[in-house]
Design a protein around this motif. Structure first.
Motif, mmCIF file in Angstrom:
data_model
loop_
_atom_site.group_PDB
_atom_site.id
_atom_site.type_symbol
_atom_site.label_atom_id
_atom_site.label_comp_id
_atom_site.label_asym_id
_atom_site.label_seq_id
_atom_site.Cartn_x
_atom_site.Cartn_y
_atom_site.Cartn_z
ATOM 1 N N SER A 266 0.838 -1.203 0.000
ATOM 2 C CA SER A 266 0.000 0.000 0.000
ATOM 3 C C SER A 266 0.874 1.255 0.000
ATOM 4 O O SER A 266 0.509 2.268 -0.582
ATOM 5 C CB SER A 266 -0.965 0.002 1.187
ATOM 6 O OG SER A 266 -0.259 0.133 2.394
ATOM 7 N N ARG A 267 2.041 1.172 0.617
ATOM 8 C CA ARG A 267 2.953 2.312 0.605
ATOM 9 C C ARG A 267 3.453 2.568 -0.813
ATOM 10 O O ARG A 267 3.502 3.717 -1.259
ATOM 11 C CB ARG A 267 4.119 2.051 1.556
ATOM 12 C CG ARG A 267 5.103 3.199 1.621
ATOM 13 C CD ARG A 267 6.053 3.017 2.803
ATOM 14 N NE ARG A 267 7.184 3.890 2.721
ATOM 15 C CZ ARG A 267 7.175 5.186 2.978
ATOM 16 N NH1 ARG A 267 6.052 5.758 3.356
ATOM 17 N NH2 ARG A 267 8.268 5.906 2.898
ATOM 18 N N ARG A 268 3.825 1.531 -1.517
ATOM 19 C CA ARG A 268 4.275 1.693 -2.901
ATOM 20 C C ARG A 268 3.136 2.220 -3.776
ATOM 21 O O ARG A 268 3.358 3.080 -4.622
ATOM 22 C CB ARG A 268 4.797 0.365 -3.463
ATOM 23 C CG ARG A 268 6.261 0.169 -3.150
ATOM 24 C CD ARG A 268 6.825 -1.048 -3.850
ATOM 25 N NE ARG A 268 7.076 -2.056 -2.827
ATOM 26 C CZ ARG A 268 6.593 -3.287 -2.810
ATOM 27 N NH1 ARG A 268 5.870 -3.742 -3.789
ATOM 28 N NH2 ARG A 268 6.856 -4.104 -1.818
ATOM 29 N N ALA A 269 1.948 1.748 -3.558
ATOM 30 C CA ALA A 269 0.790 2.221 -4.328
ATOM 31 C C ALA A 269 0.543 3.701 -4.039
ATOM 32 O O ALA A 269 0.256 4.485 -4.958
ATOM 33 C CB ALA A 269 -0.446 1.392 -3.987
ATOM 34 N N GLN A 270 0.681 4.078 -2.789
ATOM 35 C CA GLN A 270 0.506 5.475 -2.396
ATOM 36 C C GLN A 270 1.580 6.360 -3.063
ATOM 37 O O GLN A 270 1.287 7.433 -3.574
ATOM 38 C CB GLN A 270 0.569 5.607 -0.866
ATOM 39 C CG GLN A 270 0.368 7.004 -0.344
ATOM 40 C CD GLN A 270 -1.041 7.534 -0.603
ATOM 41 O OE1 GLN A 270 -2.004 6.781 -0.656
ATOM 42 N NE2 GLN A 270 -1.146 8.835 -0.786
ATOM 43 N N LYS B 287 3.379 14.318 -11.696
ATOM 44 C CA LYS B 287 3.543 14.426 -13.149
ATOM 45 C C LYS B 287 2.539 15.413 -13.740
ATOM 46 O O LYS B 287 2.847 16.137 -14.677
ATOM 47 C CB LYS B 287 3.339 13.060 -13.834
ATOM 48 C CG LYS B 287 4.520 12.170 -13.802
ATOM 49 C CD LYS B 287 4.203 10.892 -14.579
ATOM 50 C CE LYS B 287 5.281 9.850 -14.381
ATOM 51 N NZ LYS B 287 4.960 8.603 -15.103
ATOM 52 N N GLY B 288 1.345 15.438 -13.178
ATOM 53 C CA GLY B 288 0.323 16.359 -13.660
ATOM 54 C C GLY B 288 0.593 17.813 -13.282
ATOM 55 O O GLY B 288 0.080 18.723 -13.922
ATOM 56 N N LEU C 61 0.798 6.768 -6.738
ATOM 57 C CA LEU C 61 -0.291 7.729 -6.892
ATOM 58 C C LEU C 61 0.238 9.166 -6.742
ATOM 59 O O LEU C 61 -0.098 10.043 -7.544
ATOM 60 C CB LEU C 61 -1.389 7.451 -5.856
ATOM 61 C CG LEU C 61 -2.584 8.391 -5.870
ATOM 62 C CD1 LEU C 61 -3.344 8.269 -7.183
ATOM 63 C CD2 LEU C 61 -3.506 8.089 -4.697
ATOM 64 N N CYS C 62 1.081 9.393 -5.752
ATOM 65 C CA CYS C 62 1.653 10.731 -5.548
ATOM 66 C C CYS C 62 2.538 11.130 -6.733
ATOM 67 O O CYS C 62 2.508 12.295 -7.166
ATOM 68 C CB CYS C 62 2.461 10.771 -4.250
ATOM 69 S SG CYS C 62 1.424 10.673 -2.773
ATOM 70 N N LEU D 253 11.791 12.757 -12.317
ATOM 71 C CA LEU D 253 10.556 13.484 -12.000
ATOM 72 C C LEU D 253 10.762 14.384 -10.785
ATOM 73 O O LEU D 253 10.362 15.559 -10.796
ATOM 74 C CB LEU D 253 9.410 12.500 -11.756
ATOM 75 C CG LEU D 253 8.071 13.117 -11.390
ATOM 76 C CD1 LEU D 253 7.582 14.049 -12.500
ATOM 77 C CD2 LEU D 253 7.043 12.039 -11.114
ATOM 78 N N LEU D 254 11.405 13.863 -9.748
ATOM 79 C CA LEU D 254 11.651 14.662 -8.548
ATOM 80 C C LEU D 254 12.618 15.811 -8.842
ATOM 81 O O LEU D 254 12.452 16.913 -8.314
ATOM 82 C CB LEU D 254 12.186 13.776 -7.422
ATOM 83 C CG LEU D 254 11.177 12.769 -6.846
ATOM 84 C CD1 LEU D 254 11.861 11.844 -5.837
ATOM 85 C CD2 LEU D 254 9.994 13.475 -6.214
ATOM 86 N N THR D 255 13.596 15.567 -9.707
ATOM 87 C CA THR D 255 14.537 16.618 -10.090
ATOM 88 C C THR D 255 13.809 17.730 -10.840
ATOM 89 O O THR D 255 14.004 18.915 -10.559
ATOM 90 C CB THR D 255 15.668 16.038 -10.963
ATOM 91 O OG1 THR D 255 16.351 15.034 -10.220
ATOM 92 C CG2 THR D 255 16.651 17.120 -11.379
#
Length: 118
Positions: free
Chosen positions: A11-15, A24-25, A18-19, A41-43
Motif C-alpha cells: 500500500s505504501r508503494r501504491a501510495q 507528473k500532472g 499515486l503521488c 521526475l523529482l529533479t
C-alpha cells in the motif's frame, strides 16, 4: 491485530505511485513527457519549484516597487492639491483686492470730476 509487513509495503508503494502520478500532472515535463524515472521526475519538480519561487520573489519585489511609486505619486498629488488650494486662495484674495481697488479708483475718479474747478 497487526498488519502484515508485505501489505503495508504494497500500500505504501501504491501510495507513492499515486503521488508520483499527481506530481507528473503538476510539473511541466516538456517534450520528454513519456516515461520518467522517479529521480528525474523529482529533479524536474525541484527545478520547477525553484523557478516558481524565483517568479514569486520577482513579483513581490515588483509589488513593493509599485507600492513605493504609488505612495510617492500620492504624496505628489496631495502636494499639488495643497498648492492648488493655496493658489486658489491667493487668486481669490487678489481678485478681491482688484475689485476693491477698481471700486476705489472709480470713487476717486468720481470725486475728481466732482471737484470744483475741473
Amino acid at each position: 491485530q497487526e498488519a502484515h509487513p508485505a501489505v503495508c509495503s504494497h500500500s505504501r508503494r501504491a501510495q507513492l505511485r499515486l503521488c508520483l502520478e499527481r506530481l507528473k500532472g503538476l510539473v511541466p515535463l516538456g517534450a520528454a513527457a513519456g516515461r520518467h524515472t522517479t529521480l528525474s521526475l523529482l529533479t524536474r519538480a525541484r527545478l520547477h519549484i525553484q523557478k516558481l519561487e524565483d517568479q514569486e520573489r520577482r513579483a513581490l519585489h515588483q509589488i513593493e516597487q509599485l507600492q513605493r511609486e504609488q505612495r510617492h505619486l500620492q504624496r505628489q498629488l496631495e502636494k499639488l492639491g495643497m498648492e492648488r488650494v493655496r493658489i486658489d486662495s491667493i487668486g481669490s484674495s487678489l481678485s478681491s483686492e482688484r475689485s476693491n481697488s477698481d471700486r476705489g479708483e472709480s470713487l476717486c475718479w468720481g470725486m475728481a470730476s466732482e471737484r470744483p474747478g475741473h
